[in-house]
Design a protein around this motif. Structure first.
Motif, short mmCIF file in Angstrom:
data_model
loop_
_atom_site.label_atom_id
_atom_site.label_comp_id
_atom_site.label_asym_id
_atom_site.label_seq_id
_atom_site.Cartn_x
_atom_site.Cartn_y
_atom_site.Cartn_z
N MET A 13 -3.85 -3.07 26.51
CA MET A 13 -5.27 -2.80 26.26
C MET A 13 -5.56 -2.92 24.76
N ILE A 14 -6.77 -3.39 24.45
CA ILE A 14 -7.20 -3.44 23.05
C ILE A 14 -7.52 -2.02 22.58
N ARG A 15 -6.82 -1.59 21.54
CA ARG A 15 -7.04 -0.25 20.99
C ARG A 15 -7.92 -0.27 19.74
N LYS A 16 -7.80 -1.34 18.96
CA LYS A 16 -8.63 -1.51 17.77
C LYS A 16 -8.94 -2.99 17.61
N ASN A 17 -10.13 -3.28 17.14
CA ASN A 17 -10.56 -4.64 16.90
C ASN A 17 -11.50 -4.58 15.70
N TYR A 18 -11.02 -5.06 14.56
CA TYR A 18 -11.85 -4.94 13.36
C TYR A 18 -11.66 -6.11 12.41
N ILE A 19 -12.64 -6.31 11.55
CA ILE A 19 -12.57 -7.32 10.51
C ILE A 19 -11.91 -6.70 9.29
N ASN A 20 -10.94 -7.41 8.74
CA ASN A 20 -10.23 -6.95 7.55
C ASN A 20 -11.05 -7.33 6.32
N GLU A 21 -11.58 -6.36 5.65
CA GLU A 21 -12.45 -6.61 4.50
C GLU A 21 -11.69 -6.70 3.18
N THR A 22 -10.39 -6.38 3.20
CA THR A 22 -9.60 -6.40 1.97
C THR A 22 -8.36 -7.27 2.15
N LYS A 23 -8.59 -8.55 2.46
CA LYS A 23 -7.50 -9.49 2.67
C LYS A 23 -6.66 -9.66 1.42
N VAL A 24 -5.35 -9.84 1.63
CA VAL A 24 -4.43 -10.14 0.54
C VAL A 24 -3.66 -11.41 0.88
N THR A 25 -3.02 -11.98 -0.12
CA THR A 25 -2.19 -13.17 0.10
C THR A 25 -0.80 -12.73 0.52
N ALA A 26 -0.03 -13.67 1.02
CA ALA A 26 1.35 -13.38 1.42
C ALA A 26 2.17 -12.88 0.23
N ASP A 27 1.88 -13.43 -0.95
CA ASP A 27 2.62 -13.02 -2.14
C ASP A 27 2.39 -11.55 -2.51
N GLU A 28 1.26 -11.01 -2.09
CA GLU A 28 0.94 -9.61 -2.40
C GLU A 28 1.52 -8.63 -1.38
N LEU A 29 2.03 -9.13 -0.27
CA LEU A 29 2.58 -8.25 0.76
C LEU A 29 3.90 -7.63 0.33
N ASP A 30 4.16 -6.45 0.84
CA ASP A 30 5.44 -5.80 0.61
C ASP A 30 5.77 -4.95 1.83
N TRP A 31 7.00 -5.04 2.26
CA TRP A 31 7.47 -4.21 3.37
C TRP A 31 8.91 -3.88 3.20
#
Length: 70
Positions: free
Chosen positions: A52-70
């Protein structure tokens, strides 16, 4: 899950490639992943649970792949 079995640096390279293709060709990319950080790159995020869809939203603060960290 395009980055599931990849190391951190290779994952970022693949995500950059996907992003470049999206921008160059204006194509729609649907990505399924368990890596929560990747959602930060998306225009739209749809979270599923138990089929089931629990959340569906537009991401207003997109980042680039280079900015990701995990």
């Amino acid at each position: 899950e395009p980055t599931g079995a990849l190391d951190f640096n290779t994952s970022k390279e693949i995500l950059n490639l996907i992003s470049d293709l999206n921008q160059k060709y204006g194509s729609t990319v649907i990505m399924v992943t368990h890596n929560d950080a990747i959602k930060l790159m998306a225009d739209r995020v749809i979270r599923l649970r138990d089929g089931m869809i629990r959340k569906n939203y537009i991401n207003e603060t997109k980042v680039t792949a280079d900015e990701l960290d995990w």
